[in-house]
Design a protein around this motif. Structure first.
Motif, mmCIF file in Angstrom:
data_model
loop_
_atom_site.group_PDB
_atom_site.id
_atom_site.type_symbol
_atom_site.label_atom_id
_atom_site.label_comp_id
_atom_site.label_asym_id
_atom_site.label_seq_id
_atom_site.Cartn_x
_atom_site.Cartn_y
_atom_site.Cartn_z
ATOM 1 N N TRP A 116 11.402 -44.550 15.596
ATOM 2 C CA TRP A 116 11.333 -43.261 14.911
ATOM 3 C C TRP A 116 11.379 -42.156 15.935
ATOM 4 O O TRP A 116 10.696 -42.219 16.965
ATOM 5 C CB TRP A 116 10.034 -43.176 14.113
ATOM 6 N N HIS A 117 12.186 -41.124 15.651
ATOM 7 C CA HIS A 117 12.267 -39.993 16.569
ATOM 8 C C HIS A 117 10.980 -39.183 16.510
ATOM 9 O O HIS A 117 10.668 -38.571 15.480
ATOM 10 C CB HIS A 117 13.467 -39.112 16.221
ATOM 11 N N VAL A 118 10.254 -39.159 17.614
ATOM 12 C CA VAL A 118 8.992 -38.423 17.712
ATOM 13 C C VAL A 118 9.327 -37.015 18.172
ATOM 14 O O VAL A 118 9.407 -36.721 19.369
ATOM 15 C CB VAL A 118 8.019 -39.130 18.682
ATOM 16 N N GLN A 119 9.528 -36.129 17.213
ATOM 17 C CA GLN A 119 10.156 -34.847 17.488
ATOM 18 C C GLN A 119 9.332 -33.936 18.395
ATOM 19 O O GLN A 119 9.892 -33.117 19.121
ATOM 20 C CB GLN A 119 10.454 -34.122 16.176
ATOM 21 N N ASP A 120 8.012 -34.055 18.353
ATOM 22 C CA ASP A 120 7.215 -33.166 19.189
ATOM 23 C C ASP A 120 7.128 -33.635 20.637
ATOM 24 O O ASP A 120 6.620 -32.921 21.496
ATOM 25 C CB ASP A 120 5.803 -32.989 18.616
ATOM 26 N N SER A 121 7.645 -34.832 20.924
ATOM 27 C CA SER A 121 7.509 -35.404 22.266
ATOM 28 C C SER A 121 8.848 -35.728 22.929
ATOM 29 O O SER A 121 8.867 -36.015 24.132
ATOM 30 C CB SER A 121 6.657 -36.674 22.210
ATOM 31 N N PHE A 122 9.946 -35.679 22.154
ATOM 32 C CA PHE A 122 11.261 -36.015 22.706
ATOM 33 C C PHE A 122 12.339 -35.170 22.048
ATOM 34 O O PHE A 122 12.281 -34.893 20.850
ATOM 35 C CB PHE A 122 11.585 -37.504 22.483
ATOM 36 N N THR A 123 13.330 -34.780 22.816
ATOM 37 C CA THR A 123 14.482 -34.080 22.280
ATOM 38 C C THR A 123 15.395 -35.101 21.594
ATOM 39 O O THR A 123 15.164 -36.310 21.669
ATOM 40 C CB THR A 123 15.260 -33.361 23.388
ATOM 41 N N SER A 124 16.437 -34.623 20.963
ATOM 42 C CA SER A 124 17.335 -35.514 20.217
ATOM 43 C C SER A 124 18.056 -36.507 21.128
ATOM 44 O O SER A 124 18.467 -37.579 20.668
ATOM 45 C CB SER A 124 18.362 -34.692 19.438
ATOM 46 N N ALA A 131 4.773 -31.632 27.405
ATOM 47 C CA ALA A 131 3.593 -31.063 26.750
ATOM 48 C C ALA A 131 3.268 -31.813 25.460
ATOM 49 O O ALA A 131 2.095 -32.103 25.169
ATOM 50 C CB ALA A 131 3.819 -29.584 26.456
ATOM 51 N N GLY A 132 4.301 -32.151 24.694
ATOM 52 C CA GLY A 132 4.082 -32.867 23.444
ATOM 53 C C GLY A 132 3.559 -34.271 23.671
ATOM 54 O O GLY A 132 2.632 -34.726 22.974
ATOM 55 N N LEU A 133 4.121 -34.960 24.646
ATOM 56 C CA LEU A 133 3.681 -36.315 24.948
ATOM 57 C C LEU A 133 2.256 -36.320 25.479
ATOM 58 O O LEU A 133 1.454 -37.193 25.131
ATOM 59 C CB LEU A 133 4.642 -36.939 25.962
#
Length: 233
Positions: A116-124, A131-133
């Protein structure tokens, strides 16, 4: 004996039992917890029949034995704490924390690529957003210490196992409006059922006191019949 008491006795260890499983004393368990080298108990049942859950707070616990309750998997964390103490002495707590957070961040990185794309921790394109990670790892560490994951993760023996349950829940929640969506196409239902099954395996059953409000009820037990009905239609 209440249903809650039966649940705790089946799935958890009181402090004396947990200490025995770790081959140590209850005092040592308290010391490691205070030093942030071991998760706190996930449940505390008081003598006046109240239970304090690491997730859901205070609830009624009539007919339930008083005590502090630990997930049996926490013996793994006890052994990791002892290894950190042996190798690093006074720096053990800092190393223990760093190891947990690094393993959690590595697991989130892998899950972002495969589940699953973890949007707050990785770009597309998969580039980490530091910071998100870091925010996710900090949050996981605090809830690990609180005993949260020993309550909601079926087998919380590693930061990777914890991360997998969290991302499965995040994905399933996003695709089902947190279990509120009721109508699905047959194709949607067929895609979602394996995810529901995976989450059911990763998540704890939850105690009778918590079950009406828990994610397992929403995302497994309530959701699955709607998916099966969509497939059968």
């Amino acid at each position: 004996m209440s249903a809650l008491d039966l649940y705790l006795k089946k799935h958890y260890l009181n402090k004396a039992q947990f200490a025995a499983a770790c081959n140590c004393t209850a005092t040592e368990i308290d010391t490691l917890t205070q030093a942030q080298l071991l998760p706190a108990p996930s449940y505390v049942v008081t003598k006046n029949a109240r239970i304090f859950s690491a997730v859901f707070g205070e609830m009624d616990a009539a007919g339930t034995d008083a005590g502090e309750y630990f997930h049996p998997a926490n013996t793994v964390w006890y052994n990791k704490a002892q290894a950190a103490i042996a190798a690093h002495g006074d720096q053990a707590a800092q190393v223990f924390r760093q190891n947990f957070m690094q393993e959690f961040a590595d697991a989130i990185t892998e899950l972002n690529a495969t589940l699953w794309h973890v949007q707050d921790s990785f770009t597309s394109d998969g580039t980490a957003i530091s910071a998100g990670l870091q925010t996710r790892a900090d949050f996981a560490w605090q809830h690990f210490l609180m005993g949260t994951f020993s309550l909601c993760v079926a087998n919380p023996v590693s930061a990777a196992a914890i991360a997998r349950k969290e991302i499965l829940q995040e994905k399933l929640g996003a695709l089902t409006d947190h279990g509120n969506k009721l109508i699905y196409s047959s194709a949607e239902a067929k895609d979602l059922l394996p995810l529901v099954d995976a989450y059911a395996q990763a998540a704890m059953l939850f105690s009778p006191a918590e079950y009406p409000r828990c994610s397992r009820k929403r995302l497994v037990d309530d959701l699955r019949p709607h998916l099966l009905a969509a497939i059968a239609a």
